[in-house]
Design an enzyme around this catalytic site. Structure first.
Site: not given
Length: 280
Positions: A140, A143-145, A259
């Site tokens: 995660h 994926h987020e950064t 993800r």
């Protein structure tokens, strides 16, 4: 990549959790069957009912409550420091472009310092389950950064201020857009996260983008309060906990599958089977 829809999903999830917790009873004003944590918040997970629980159906010891943190920790699980090696951590970060601000911000040492404050992370089950949780967390985060490229949300125009939340009122001139490994957002997340961690999240939310240890602590704070408890259900449940409204039930299969791809990749690196129920 950090973007507004994912941040909104994190914020909406936290709002729903907050709405379900406080009501009437005991020290925190919790509903019956809710625990009052050592920090004065209501909930039903080990973060609330474990070590330091003040009232309600407290559980002695908690899930991973002992000492140990980064190197060992609570009841069963994985040795985080031994699993998250330099090669593993930098293998993620090195995939970010050379111009990414996060490359000089996020470090393994900052992560390990932060995880010492959350000994329940990757604990409470078997070693395999602990490694799966580590793989899920970093999937995660990746994926987020964008592989640790971003520190803050790209679009900073939205203040993410819920003016109706009186418990955690927005400070004048502050914006609560996504920051850190899981891009924490909204005043009702920054407020309690700051209180638990030890900084003024409402008056100074940018601390999350200035201090890498605090950045990782906010990510782990969100994880332990919202995601840790669903790990036994499979990786798909963690997607639902973080961004289910926008990615699950066929809403955005490309993002969901991205993800899952990271999770399977990291499970392979850690030599564990990813388990069932990977999608949502």
């Amino acid at each position: 990549m950090a973007n507004a829809p994912r941040i909104l999903a994190l914020g909406l999830l936290a709002l729903l959790c907050a709405a379900a917790g406080p009501a009437a009873a005991q020290n925190c004003g919790c509903q019956p069957n809710f625990c009052c944590s050592k920090f004065g918040y209501c909930g039903t997970t080990d973060a609330y009912c474990g070590d330091g629980c003040q009232s309600g159906p407290c559980r002695s010891g908690g899930g991973g409550g002992g000492g140990g943190g980064g190197g060992g920790g609570g009841s069963g699980g994985a040795n985080v420091a031994n699993v998250v090696t330099d090669a593993f951590f930098n293998g993620i970060k090195n995939q970010a472009g050379s111009g990414c601000e996060g490359k000089n911000f996020y470090t393994r040492s900052a992560f390990l310092s932060a995880v010492n404050a959350y000994p329940g992370f990757a604990h409470g089950g078997t070693e395999v389950e602990g490694k799966r949780e580590i793989a899920a967390f970093f999937a995660h985060v990746t994926h987020e950064t964008g592989h640790f490229c971003y520190i803050s949300e790209i679009n900073k125009s939205n203040a993410y201020c819920d003016a109706s939340n009186r418990q955690w009122p927005c400070a004048a001139g502050q914006k609560y857009y996504g920051r850190g490994p899981l891009q924490i957002s909204w005043n009702y997340n920054y407020g309690p996260a700051g209180r638990d961690i030890g900084f003024n999240g409402l008056a100074d939310p940018n601390r999350v983008a200035q201090d890498a240890v605090i950045a990782f602590k906010t990510a782990l704070w969100f994880w332990m309060n919202n995601v840790h408890r669903v790990m036994p259900q499979g990786f798909g449940a963690t997607i639902r906990a973080i961004n289910g409204a926008l990615e699950c039930n066929g809403n955005n299969p490309a993002q969901m599958n991205a993800r899952v791809g990271y999770y399977k990749q990291y499970c392979q690196q850690l030599r564990v089977d990813p388990g069932p129920n990977l999608t949502c």
